[in-house]
Each structure stands twice: as C-alpha cells, then as structure tokens.
Design a protein around this motif. Sequence first.
Motif, PDB file in Angstrom:
ATOM      1  N   ILE A 116     -46.237  57.090  27.284  1.00 56.46           N
ATOM      2  CA  ILE A 116     -46.860  56.910  28.596  1.00 56.46           C
ATOM      3  C   ILE A 116     -45.870  57.252  29.713  1.00 56.46           C
ATOM      4  O   ILE A 116     -46.223  57.938  30.685  1.00 56.46           O
ATOM      5  N   CYS A 137     -54.701  56.319  27.593  1.00 59.23           N
ATOM      6  CA  CYS A 137     -54.799  54.907  27.988  1.00 59.23           C
ATOM      7  C   CYS A 137     -56.212  54.359  27.816  1.00 59.23           C
ATOM      8  O   CYS A 137     -56.404  53.286  27.248  1.00 59.23           O
ATOM      9  N   HIS A 142     -55.252  50.853  26.415  1.00 66.41           N
ATOM     10  CA  HIS A 142     -55.884  49.718  27.096  1.00 66.41           C
ATOM     11  C   HIS A 142     -56.847  48.944  26.196  1.00 66.41           C
ATOM     12  O   HIS A 142     -57.281  47.856  26.565  1.00 66.41           O
ATOM     13  N   LYS A 176     -53.101  50.745  34.843  1.00 66.57           N
ATOM     14  CA  LYS A 176     -54.549  50.992  34.967  1.00 66.57           C
ATOM     15  C   LYS A 176     -54.884  51.651  36.291  1.00 66.57           C
ATOM     16  O   LYS A 176     -55.860  52.387  36.374  1.00 66.57           O
ATOM     17  N   SER A 179     -54.125  55.381  35.546  1.00 67.95           N
ATOM     18  CA  SER A 179     -54.795  56.083  34.447  1.00 67.95           C
ATOM     19  C   SER A 179     -56.297  55.903  34.484  1.00 67.95           C
ATOM     20  O   SER A 179     -56.845  55.129  35.207  1.00 67.95           O
TER      21      SER A 179
END
Length: 179
Positions: A116, A137, A142, A176, A179
Amino acid sequence: MCHMLSCVSPLYLEQGLLLRDFFFAHDGNELIDIVKKLNCQTEQISDYIEYDFNSLFTGPGKLLAAPYASVYLDEDKLLMGNSTLSVRNFMLNYGVGVEENINIPDDHISCEIEFIILLLSKSQEDKQFLSVLRQFCNEHFHLWVPPFIESVMQNARTNEIKKTTFILKCWVENLKTKS
C-alpha cells in the motif's frame, strides 16, 4: 478540501512503515524500539510485550490475532489459502513480490502495508496507481483488517500493543480517504 494524493504526507508514509516493521519485529528489543517511535513513548514499556506479541501474532500455538488475510477471508481459515494466492498474483501484476528468504505469506499484514505504501508513493507520480490502490484496498485490505484489529484489541494484554493497534486503526481509516 485537498486532493487525495496531496494528502499523502511523508509522516503518514513513515507511520505506515513503522506499522509494517511492528508486525514484522524479530525480537523484543526491535519491538520496543518501534513501539516507542510509534507511540512517542518515553515511559517504561512492559516486559510482557514480547510475550503478548508472540501470543497474538507469531506463536507457538494458536495465534490469538493472526496477521494473515486468509484467516479472515477464506472459508477454511487457514494460512496460504485462496486469498493468499490472490494477493500474490495481484502484487506480481505490479512487479512486487515477497522475497522467498523472508518466509512469510504474501497476505501478512506487513507485506500488505508495504504494498500500500508503495502504491501511495507511486500514485503521487502516476495517477494510474491510485486506481490500483483503490482496487486492492476495497476488494481486499479493508475487508479483513477491521476484524483483525478487533481481534487484537480483544486479545491484547499490554497497553503498548493496544495503543499500537489503535494507531493502525487510525492509519487504516485515513487510508480509506485515499482509496
């Protein structure tokens, strides 16, 4: 409101690298050094932290909070499952792979955080990597990291590991937005 990519600060990337190193720590001294850097901690760190870390993430015995995506995503909850191979293939599509001598599966949280960070760094130069980051993600990272964080928080016995896990939670929440 800032553009997503301009919000990727060097501090955010450095924090991600420290989180990567935390979950990949090889001994108690390395673990303590990383915890001090992440938590800006100056007081005494629990002597119990290495035992807690091993109970949660490395063993021996059943891990209390396995740091592998396959344990959370695959039906059989085993290491090196379909999700591990999926992550390996996804990373290989972008020229990234885990070195064989490292001896951990590709879906280990340290490997995924490093991937990432690589995507975040590359996306600042080439916007195509932002869509790769979003895909990785949203379709993978996630999905398993929040249950992993919850497992750590439920099973950790030392405040240092709980604080570090809270930092991971904040880092993921910030991710978050990117992405």
